[in-house]
Design a protein around this motif. Structure first.
Motif, PDB file in Angstrom:
ATOM      1  N   GLN A  68     -15.215 -21.224 117.979  1.00 32.45           N
ATOM      2  CA  GLN A  68     -14.441 -19.994 117.948  1.00 32.45           C
ATOM      3  C   GLN A  68     -13.912 -19.723 116.547  1.00 32.45           C
ATOM      4  OE1 GLN A  68     -11.634 -21.075 120.913  1.00 32.45           O
ATOM      5  NE2 GLN A  68     -12.967 -20.510 122.620  1.00 32.45           N
ATOM      6  N   GLN A  69     -13.429 -20.760 115.877  1.00 29.48           N
ATOM      7  CA  GLN A  69     -12.904 -20.598 114.523  1.00 29.48           C
ATOM      8  C   GLN A  69     -14.012 -20.198 113.561  1.00 29.48           C
ATOM      9  OE1 GLN A  69      -9.557 -20.701 113.646  1.00 29.48           O
ATOM     10  NE2 GLN A  69     -10.474 -19.723 111.847  1.00 29.48           N
ATOM     11  N   SER A  70     -15.228 -20.731 113.793  1.00 29.38           N
ATOM     12  CA  SER A  70     -16.364 -20.365 112.960  1.00 29.38           C
ATOM     13  C   SER A  70     -16.655 -18.871 113.067  1.00 29.38           C
ATOM     14  CB  SER A  70     -17.598 -21.176 113.376  1.00 29.38           C
ATOM     15  OG  SER A  70     -18.735 -20.786 112.632  1.00 29.38           O
ATOM     16  N   VAL A  71     -16.573 -18.339 114.292  1.00 31.10           N
ATOM     17  CA  VAL A  71     -16.786 -16.908 114.496  1.00 31.10           C
ATOM     18  C   VAL A  71     -15.708 -16.108 113.775  1.00 31.10           C
ATOM     19  CG1 VAL A  71     -16.878 -15.056 116.199  1.00 31.10           C
ATOM     20  CG2 VAL A  71     -17.961 -17.245 116.697  1.00 31.10           C
ATOM     21  N   LEU A  72     -14.459 -16.540 113.922  1.00 33.65           N
ATOM     22  CA  LEU A  72     -13.368 -15.841 113.246  1.00 33.65           C
ATOM     23  C   LEU A  72     -13.559 -15.860 111.732  1.00 33.65           C
ATOM     24  CD1 LEU A  72     -10.293 -17.121 115.311  1.00 33.65           C
ATOM     25  CD2 LEU A  72     -11.236 -14.798 115.316  1.00 33.65           C
ATOM     26  N   ASP A  73     -14.016 -16.990 111.197  1.00 35.09           N
ATOM     27  CA  ASP A  73     -14.247 -17.083 109.756  1.00 35.09           C
ATOM     28  C   ASP A  73     -15.318 -16.100 109.313  1.00 35.09           C
ATOM     29  OD1 ASP A  73     -12.365 -19.082 109.612  1.00 35.09           O
ATOM     30  OD2 ASP A  73     -13.817 -20.729 109.575  1.00 35.09           O
ATOM     31  N   GLN A  74     -16.390 -15.981 110.116  1.00 33.40           N
ATOM     32  CA  GLN A  74     -17.462 -15.045 109.772  1.00 33.40           C
ATOM     33  C   GLN A  74     -16.970 -13.597 109.834  1.00 33.40           C
ATOM     34  OE1 GLN A  74     -21.444 -15.854 111.449  1.00 33.40           O
ATOM     35  NE2 GLN A  74     -20.605 -17.757 112.213  1.00 33.40           N
ATOM     36  N   ILE A  75     -16.158 -13.313 110.852  1.00 29.82           N
ATOM     37  CA  ILE A  75     -15.622 -11.957 110.984  1.00 29.82           C
ATOM     38  C   ILE A  75     -14.719 -11.613 109.802  1.00 29.82           C
ATOM     39  CG2 ILE A  75     -14.039 -10.516 112.337  1.00 29.82           C
ATOM     40  CD1 ILE A  75     -15.124 -11.860 114.848  1.00 29.82           C
ATOM     41  N   GLU A  76     -13.941 -12.595 109.354  1.00 26.69           N
ATOM     42  CA  GLU A  76     -13.018 -12.362 108.247  1.00 26.69           C
ATOM     43  C   GLU A  76     -13.751 -12.176 106.920  1.00 26.69           C
ATOM     44  OE1 GLU A  76     -10.385 -15.666 108.324  1.00 26.69           O
ATOM     45  OE2 GLU A  76      -9.264 -14.967 110.080  1.00 26.69           O
ATOM     46  N   LYS A  77     -14.927 -12.836 106.785  1.00 25.38           N
ATOM     47  CA  LYS A  77     -15.645 -12.812 105.510  1.00 25.38           C
ATOM     48  C   LYS A  77     -16.631 -11.656 105.390  1.00 25.38           C
ATOM     49  CE  LYS A  77     -15.419 -17.834 104.887  1.00 25.38           C
ATOM     50  NZ  LYS A  77     -16.199 -19.099 104.865  1.00 25.38           N
ATOM     51  N   VAL A  78     -17.044 -11.102 106.527  1.00 26.19           N
ATOM     52  CA  VAL A  78     -18.071 -10.057 106.494  1.00 26.19           C
ATOM     53  C   VAL A  78     -17.540  -8.809 105.797  1.00 26.19           C
ATOM     54  CG1 VAL A  78     -17.477  -8.905 108.661  1.00 26.19           C
ATOM     55  CG2 VAL A  78     -19.855  -8.969 107.913  1.00 26.19           C
ATOM     56  N   GLU A  79     -18.435  -8.028 105.208  1.00 29.80           N
ATOM     57  CA  GLU A  79     -18.062  -6.790 104.548  1.00 29.80           C
ATOM     58  C   GLU A  79     -17.316  -5.880 105.520  1.00 29.80           C
ATOM     59  OE1 GLU A  79     -17.241  -4.077 101.959  1.00 29.80           O
ATOM     60  OE2 GLU A  79     -18.412  -5.821 101.326  1.00 29.80           O
ATOM     61  N   LYS A  80     -16.148  -5.433 105.145  1.00 34.83           N
ATOM     62  CA  LYS A  80     -15.283  -4.688 106.053  1.00 34.83           C
ATOM     63  C   LYS A  80     -15.657  -3.206 106.168  1.00 34.83           C
ATOM     64  CE  LYS A  80     -12.691  -8.222 107.009  1.00 34.83           C
ATOM     65  NZ  LYS A  80     -13.239  -9.244 106.115  1.00 34.83           N
ATOM     66  N   THR A  81     -16.465  -2.703 105.257  1.00 35.68           N
ATOM     67  CA  THR A  81     -16.860  -1.298 105.345  1.00 35.68           C
ATOM     68  C   THR A  81     -18.258  -1.195 105.946  1.00 35.68           C
ATOM     69  OG1 THR A  81     -17.753  -1.381 103.099  1.00 35.68           O
ATOM     70  CG2 THR A  81     -15.457  -0.680 103.352  1.00 35.68           C
ATOM     71  N   GLY A  82     -18.567  -0.056 106.525  1.00 36.29           N
ATOM     72  CA  GLY A  82     -19.880   0.124 107.114  1.00 36.29           C
ATOM     73  C   GLY A  82     -19.965  -0.484 108.501  1.00 36.29           C
ATOM     74  N   GLU A  83     -21.219  -0.757 108.944  1.00 37.59           N
ATOM     75  CA  GLU A  83     -21.464  -1.181 110.313  1.00 37.59           C
ATOM     76  C   GLU A  83     -21.489  -2.696 110.494  1.00 37.59           C
ATOM     77  OE1 GLU A  83     -25.078   0.603 111.536  1.00 37.59           O
ATOM     78  OE2 GLU A  83     -24.321   2.659 111.435  1.00 37.59           O
ATOM     79  N   GLU A  84     -21.577  -3.467 109.431  1.00 35.72           N
ATOM     80  CA  GLU A  84     -21.779  -4.913 109.562  1.00 35.72           C
ATOM     81  C   GLU A  84     -20.636  -5.578 110.328  1.00 35.72           C
ATOM     82  OE1 GLU A  84     -22.907  -8.836 106.828  1.00 35.72           O
ATOM     83  OE2 GLU A  84     -22.382  -6.929 105.869  1.00 35.72           O
TER      84      GLU A  84
END
Length: 215
Positions: free
Chosen positions: A101-117
């Motif tokens: 779960q923490q791994s998913v949260l880390d990916q969500i936090e690091k992904v580009e915040k603009t656009g569809e990603e």
């Protein structure tokens, strides 16, 4: 009163659950299934509260922001019941989400915040997690032995299902693949794309499935 009569009266009181002060009653011992479910559901809630906050703060899509707010509110309320039930049953709850779960949260936090990603990653992980959370909850309802935990699962299921249904509708709008549902409307285990973060043991058994905490 004779000693024999006193013992007989004490035994009767214990049987009906009203033993006098000073007579200790046996502590409730939930089954492994009940204990695992309480811990897993608590971690689901910890994950959802954080994921909901991320959606509200980072997504540019108003529908995702609204879902994030709803998920945070619903899982905060659900977790209060989980904690109360666990306390009564002397079950120690984890203090943080699972590693997956923490791994998913880390990916969500690091992904580009603009656009569809960001939106696609958030919705995909939420879909996969909700499928597994629903399955784990159904397992508790059918296999749990402690009625307070079974009742908790029954109360949680409509909320989890409502979340899943809202995610399915949003995913269809965004063109994101949706897990195949069975005739009863329950997501099919084989139709799910695992959320980022790997696999973990299901609270209902020993098979490895995508973490129920990614709900």
């Amino acid at each position: 009163m004779s000693g024999i009569k006193r013992l007989g009266l004490l035994a009767a009181l214990v049987l009906v659950g009203i033993a006098p002060a000073g007579v200790a009653q046996a502590a409730v011992q939930p089954s492994k299934q009940d204990t695992q479910y309480l811990k897993a559901l608590h971690q689901v809630n910890l994950f959802e509260i954080k994921a909901g906050e991320e959606a509200q703060e980072e997504s540019q899509n108003q529908e995702i922001k609204d879902l994030g707010a709803m998920f945070k509110t619903d899982h905060t309320q659900l977790d209060e019941t989980v904690k109360q039930t666990a306390k009564k049953l002397n079950v120690d709850l984890p203090s943080k989400p699972t590693a997956d779960q923490q791994s998913v949260l880390d990916q969500i936090e690091k992904v580009e915040k603009t656009g569809e990603e960001f939106d696609r990653l958030w919705v995909t992980s939420q879909l996969a997690g909700h499928v597994q959370a629903i399955q784990a909850t159904q397992t508790e309802i059918s296999q749990g032995s402690e009625q307070s935990v079974v009742q908790l699962a029954k109360s949680a299921l409509p909320t989890l299902q409502a979340h899943h249904d809202a995610l399915v509708q949003l995913a269809q709008q965004l063109g994101i693949p949706v897990p195949q549902a069975t005739a009863s409307g329950t997501p099919s285990p084989g139709g799910t794309t695992p959320a980022p973060g790997g696999t973990t043991e299901s609270p209902g058994g020993g098979t490895e499935t995508p973490s129920p905490g990614q709900s």
